[in-house]
Design an enzyme around this catalytic site. Structure first.
Site, PDB file in Angstrom:
ATOM      1  N   ASP A  33      14.667  -6.515  -4.483  1.00 58.35           N
ATOM      2  CA  ASP A  33      13.249  -6.581  -4.851  1.00 58.35           C
ATOM      3  C   ASP A  33      13.166  -6.603  -6.380  1.00 58.35           C
ATOM      4  O   ASP A  33      13.441  -5.591  -7.038  1.00 58.35           O
ATOM      5  CB  ASP A  33      12.551  -5.343  -4.274  1.00 58.35           C
ATOM      6  CG  ASP A  33      11.046  -5.485  -4.204  1.00 58.35           C
ATOM      7  OD1 ASP A  33      10.477  -6.225  -5.024  1.00 58.35           O
ATOM      8  OD2 ASP A  33      10.447  -4.834  -3.315  1.00 58.35           O
ATOM      9  N   ASP A  44       8.314  -9.302  -6.902  1.00 64.87           N
ATOM     10  CA  ASP A  44       7.115  -8.474  -6.967  1.00 64.87           C
ATOM     11  C   ASP A  44       6.031  -9.183  -7.788  1.00 64.87           C
ATOM     12  O   ASP A  44       6.321  -9.743  -8.854  1.00 64.87           O
ATOM     13  CB  ASP A  44       7.521  -7.159  -7.661  1.00 64.87           C
ATOM     14  CG  ASP A  44       6.475  -6.079  -7.567  1.00 64.87           C
ATOM     15  OD1 ASP A  44       6.177  -5.649  -6.446  1.00 64.87           O
ATOM     16  OD2 ASP A  44       5.959  -5.654  -8.616  1.00 64.87           O
ATOM     17  N   GLU A  71       5.562 -12.273  -3.795  1.00 60.18           N
ATOM     18  CA  GLU A  71       4.366 -11.537  -3.373  1.00 60.18           C
ATOM     19  C   GLU A  71       3.149 -12.136  -4.082  1.00 60.18           C
ATOM     20  O   GLU A  71       3.038 -12.057  -5.298  1.00 60.18           O
ATOM     21  CB  GLU A  71       4.509 -10.064  -3.753  1.00 60.18           C
ATOM     22  CG  GLU A  71       3.343  -9.209  -3.267  1.00 60.18           C
ATOM     23  CD  GLU A  71       3.227  -7.867  -3.993  1.00 60.18           C
ATOM     24  OE1 GLU A  71       2.608  -6.949  -3.430  1.00 60.18           O
ATOM     25  OE2 GLU A  71       3.735  -7.735  -5.124  1.00 60.18           O
ATOM     26  N   HIS A 120       5.442  -1.726   2.581  1.00 60.84           N
ATOM     27  CA  HIS A 120       5.356  -0.402   1.946  1.00 60.84           C
ATOM     28  C   HIS A 120       4.017  -0.162   1.250  1.00 60.84           C
ATOM     29  O   HIS A 120       3.792   0.922   0.733  1.00 60.84           O
ATOM     30  CB  HIS A 120       6.504  -0.264   0.942  1.00 60.84           C
ATOM     31  CG  HIS A 120       6.374  -1.234  -0.193  1.00 60.84           C
ATOM     32  ND1 HIS A 120       6.490  -2.598  -0.012  1.00 60.84           N
ATOM     33  CD2 HIS A 120       6.084  -1.052  -1.496  1.00 60.84           C
ATOM     34  CE1 HIS A 120       6.294  -3.202  -1.173  1.00 60.84           C
ATOM     35  NE2 HIS A 120       6.044  -2.290  -2.088  1.00 60.84           N
ATOM     36  N   ASP A 121       3.162  -1.177   1.195  1.00 61.84           N
ATOM     37  CA  ASP A 121       1.837  -1.019   0.577  1.00 61.84           C
ATOM     38  C   ASP A 121       0.712  -0.990   1.615  1.00 61.84           C
ATOM     39  O   ASP A 121      -0.455  -0.851   1.253  1.00 61.84           O
ATOM     40  CB  ASP A 121       1.545  -2.200  -0.373  1.00 61.84           C
ATOM     41  CG  ASP A 121       2.494  -2.253  -1.563  1.00 61.84           C
ATOM     42  OD1 ASP A 121       2.945  -1.183  -2.029  1.00 61.84           O
ATOM     43  OD2 ASP A 121       2.781  -3.369  -2.027  1.00 61.84           O
TER      44      ASP A 121
HETATM   45  C1  GLC Z   1       3.651  -4.681  -5.805  1.00 66.24           C
HETATM   46  C2  GLC Z   1       4.430  -3.685  -4.985  1.00 66.24           C
HETATM   47  C3  GLC Z   1       3.779  -2.338  -5.139  1.00 66.24           C
HETATM   48  C4  GLC Z   1       3.840  -1.947  -6.600  1.00 66.24           C
HETATM   49  C5  GLC Z   1       3.209  -3.018  -7.487  1.00 66.24           C
HETATM   50  C6  GLC Z   1       3.584  -2.806  -8.910  1.00 66.24           C
HETATM   51  O1  GLC Z   1       2.377  -4.863  -5.322  1.00 66.24           O
HETATM   52  O2  GLC Z   1       4.520  -4.105  -3.658  1.00 66.24           O
HETATM   53  O3  GLC Z   1       4.391  -1.361  -4.338  1.00 66.24           O
HETATM   54  O4  GLC Z   1       3.165  -0.739  -6.798  1.00 66.24           O
HETATM   55  O5  GLC Z   1       3.656  -4.307  -7.154  1.00 66.24           O
HETATM   56  O6  GLC Z   1       4.929  -3.099  -9.128  1.00 66.24           O
END
Ligand code: GLC
Ligand code: CA
Length: 539
Positions: A99, A200, A242, A316-317
């Protein structure tokens, strides 16, 4: 050598390292813990593990704030442990996806420590700075984790930009030196033998905060094309970005079959359908079920031949899907299986988030038990702004990120087998581990685990799953999710009751003409679908 586009028939399993398996009793999951669970993952049948970040980090945002991209945080193990994990997973036919958090670093990264020293420091331009005076913010942009997106450094007379917390300063992608450093980091991990990357918040790379442009900046695709060419391009890896703001047109560019950018993106359109306000994740609303069907149909047909879908309910979010759109009480098992059947019949690469395969649920802890930076900031902000604490707690129980982050429930032993009996889990174990746990499911053919296992195996046996086209049926039906996949003469049909009602449906014809591949009730009824009942039928 993996075959071309191997990731189209792969299933990915996401591990949140701190919550998966602790091996040394400190209450935090780690790499040796993961290695000890590879048999379980092989049994489930997955091909790839996506590891949420385990690089060196002060852990302000649980590792999404990296201070050394080339090392492992001691909390999780060593670089040698990581090499061992890559090798051992390979023996189980499992590849590792890292990641990559490249939109920002930690403020404790040596680059930022240097950058803050003076305006002439060679690392200064690695971040985004604006001249200013204390108290006079460059503009009113807000950080995702609360407060303004600008932080003043008095010694420099400048503000730096941070989309997330103050400890997550944004990297300046406009600086070619930064981009080259980043490509070196990606190549470092390719050389260590990983199977791919999750990027990310990738759509933020070309931001121009002074122009109020955050996602989809004008140079984003120039940078992505450059990054691909300099790193994983042509190397047959799995790559996923993402992209909270991706629409169909953008996704076609990100995931175009010519391989210029990524294998696929995570788009989130379905996840906004129970949100009262697109910009406020705490605004609860009932799920727009017909909207959900249409969104899936749009992506299924829209990307066909012009991109590739990722398929996911959880990460995880996100809250736990069985608590979100199923029923985690009376119909826990039926609804968890129904949700799996609906998702895994579609075209794309499915992602299973740790614990989803055993039906793990949301939590309803008091605020003191939670640890997530986003949730804790939001609680303070909302309550200060006048929201009743009980109302905000309702929203947190429904949406908070810690719902997904509670330790994996391995067994009905103390701490669910996540850590040693003397260990203190970093986040409270969901008390329902006594009846929701992996040990009770792995060998039970009627378990949620077994349904996932079957769905994962089917995807690899039959090209109907990877290649068949998609047609949504009964679009306007308020309870039923029905779709068809077709490849030549062969058809797959998924018929699911998404709600807690009984519906009269003439099933007889389907049941006699086809082969039932997956079903979530013990017996069949010729003319009724019971609450959350779902069939996957091939003919
Ligand atoms: C993404 C991740 C999240 C994180 C954010 C900042 O959205 O999935 O968990 O807090 O980026 O890195
Ligand atoms: Ca540990």
């Amino acid at each position: 050598m993996r075959k071309q586009d191997w990731w189209k028939s792969a299933v990915v399993y996401q591990i949140y390292p701190r919550s998966f398996q602790d091996s040394n009793g400190d209450g935090i999951g780690d790499i040796p813990g993961m290695i000890s669970r590879l048999d379980y993952l092989e049994k489930l049948g997955i091909d790839v593990i996506w590891l949420s970040p385990l690089f060196r980090s002060p852990q302000d945002d649980n590792g999404y704030d990296i201070s050394d991209y080339r090392d492992i945080d001691p909390m999780f193990g060593t670089l040698a442990d990581m090499d061992e994990l890559i090798a051992r997973a390979g023996e189980h036919h499992i590849g590792i996806v890292m990641d990559m958090v490249l939109n920002h670093s930690s403020d404790e990264h040596p680059w930022f420590i240097e950058a803050k020293k003076s305006r002439d420091n060679p690392y200064h331009d690695y971040y985004i700075w604006v001249d200013g005076e204390e108290g006079k913010l460059p503009n009113d942009l807000k950080a995702s984790f609360g407060g303004p997106a600008w932080e003043y450094v008095p010694e420099l007379g400048q503000y730096y930009f941070h989309e997330f917390s103050v400890k997550q300063p944004d990297l300046n992608w406009e600086n070619e030196k930064v981009r080259r450093e980043i490509y070196d980091i990606i190549n470092f991990w390719i050389d260590r033998g990983v199977a791919g990357f999750r990027f990310d918040v990738l759509e933020l790379f070309g931001k121009q905060p002074l122009n109020r442009i955050i996602a989809n900046g004008p140079k984003l695709h120039e940078y992505l094309d450059e990054m691909t060419a300099a790193t994983f391009g042509g190397k047959n890896l799995i790559t996923v970005g993402e992209c909270w703001n991706a629409d169909l047109e953008r996704a076609k560019r990100y995931a175009s079959p010519d391989g210029r950018e990524l294998s696929m993106v995570f788009q989130f359109e379905h996840s906004f359908l129970d949100q009262g306000d697109r910009d406020d994740k705490w605004a609860l609303a009932p799920l727009d079920f017909i909207g959900l069907k249409k969104v899936f149909a749009k992506w299924q047909t829209g990307l066909r031949g012009e991109g590739w879908n990722s398929l996911f309910w959880d990460n995880h979010d996100m809250p736990r899907i069985v608590s979100r759109w199923g029923n985690d009480q009376e119909y826990w098992k039926e609804s968890a299986k129904m949700l799996a059947i609906v998702l895994h019949g579609m075209q794309g690469t499915p992602y299973v988030y740790e614990g989803e395969e055993i039906g793990m649920t949301n939590t309803d802890y008091p605020i003191e038990e939670y640890r997530d930076i986003e949730l804790l900031h939001a609680y303070r902000e909302k309550v200060e702004a006048g929201m009743a604490p009980e109302e905000m707690m309702r929203a947190i129980h429904a949406r908070g990120r810690d719902n997904a982050r509670t330790p994996m429930q391995w067994s009905d032993e103390v701490h669910a087998g996540f850590t040693s009996p003397e260990g203190q889990p970093w986040l409270k174990v969901n008390p329902n581990y006594c009846h929701i746990n992996a040990a009770s499911q792995v060998d039970d053919p009627d378990s949620i685990f077994s349904t996932y296992r079957k769905l994962i195996a089917l995807r690899k046996e039959d090209s109907l799953f990877t290649e068949g086209d998609f047609t949504l049926l009964e679009e306007e039906d308020p309870d039923l999710f029905i779709y068809k996949r077709q490849l030549g003469e062969r058809r797959l049909v998924v018929i699911a009751n998404f709600h807690e009602v009984e519906r009269h449906v003439p099933m007889q014809e389907w049941l006699t003409a086809g082969e039932v591949l997956v079903h979530n009730y013990a017996d069949r009824q010729a003319d009724t679908l019971r609450p959350y009942e779902a069939y996957m039928i091939r003919r």
